[in-house]
Design an enzyme around this catalytic site. Structure first.
Site, PDB file in Angstrom:
ATOM      1  N   ASP A  29       0.881  -1.179  -0.141  1.00 55.47           N
ATOM      2  CA  ASP A  29      -0.057   0.043  -0.252  1.00 55.47           C
ATOM      3  C   ASP A  29       0.836   1.248   0.035  1.00 55.47           C
ATOM      4  OD1 ASP A  29      -1.810   2.373   1.323  1.00 55.47           O
ATOM      5  OD2 ASP A  29      -3.458   0.558   1.206  1.00 55.47           O
ATOM      6  N   GLU A  95     -12.010   3.435  -0.871  1.00 57.73           N
ATOM      7  CA  GLU A  95     -11.690   4.443  -1.781  1.00 57.73           C
ATOM      8  C   GLU A  95     -11.697   4.051  -3.229  1.00 57.73           C
ATOM      9  OE1 GLU A  95      -8.147   6.107   0.170  1.00 57.73           O
ATOM     10  OE2 GLU A  95      -9.182   6.699   1.872  1.00 57.73           O
ATOM     11  N   VAL A  96     -11.150   2.505  -3.394  1.00 58.26           N
ATOM     12  CA  VAL A  96     -10.993   2.454  -4.653  1.00 58.26           C
ATOM     13  C   VAL A  96     -12.023   1.379  -5.114  1.00 58.26           C
ATOM     14  CG1 VAL A  96      -9.465   1.280  -6.521  1.00 58.26           C
ATOM     15  CG2 VAL A  96      -8.562   2.829  -4.943  1.00 58.26           C
ATOM     16  N   HIS A 100     -10.496  -5.114  -3.064  1.00 57.91           N
ATOM     17  CA  HIS A 100      -9.140  -5.351  -2.527  1.00 57.91           C
ATOM     18  C   HIS A 100      -9.190  -5.828  -0.960  1.00 57.91           C
ATOM     19  CE1 HIS A 100     -10.180  -1.049  -2.093  1.00 57.91           C
ATOM     20  NE2 HIS A 100      -9.353  -0.826  -0.990  1.00 57.91           N
ATOM     21  N   HIS A 102      -7.022  -5.947   2.336  1.00 61.27           N
ATOM     22  CA  HIS A 102      -6.049  -5.184   3.127  1.00 61.27           C
ATOM     23  C   HIS A 102      -5.221  -6.422   4.072  1.00 61.27           C
ATOM     24  CE1 HIS A 102      -6.872  -0.925   2.303  1.00 61.27           C
ATOM     25  NE2 HIS A 102      -8.124  -1.358   2.158  1.00 61.27           N
TER      26      HIS A 102
END
Length: 114
Positions: A29, A95-96, A100, A102
């Site tokens: 990240d 945010e995207v 995804h 993490h």
């Protein structure tokens, strides 16, 4: 819809890639929230965790978890522990809009998060 992650997958944008298969890509990240902060993404576009279809994506989801476990071991945080997080939607902190996972570790995590 093109996102920064689709551009990383196509190698249009550089990333510090730590793991890759035919189906997934994992990279550090750029705004780490822990000493180890890796994003694990599918190479197909799935906007949100809410868009996962079990009959179509269960194998892919399993591969993402397997990758997280392998990466945690590679970073030496598999025994002490780590956190896996999917954010979903604006209120969930996404945010995207490309699914995804993490992987966060290397320090004691706090609860509750956020």
């Amino acid at each position: 819809m093109s996102t920064i992650f689709s551009k990383i997958i196509s190698k249009e944008i550089p990333a510090d890639i730590v793991y890759e298969t035919d189906n997934i890509l994992a990279f550090k990240d750029i705004n780490p929230q822990a000493p180890v902060h890796v994003l694990i993404i599918p190479k197909i576009e799935i906007p949100r965790v809410a868009d996962i279809i079990v009959s179509e994506h269960s194998q892919l989801m399993g591969e993402m978890i397997d990758a997280a476990n392998k990466i945690a071991k590679d970073y030496g945080i598999d025994e002490e522990g780590y956190r896996l997080v999917f954010n979903c939607g604006d209120n969930g902190g996404q945010e995207v809009y490309h699914l995804h996972l993490h992987l966060l570790g290397g320090r004691k995590m706090k609860w509750p998060p956020g």
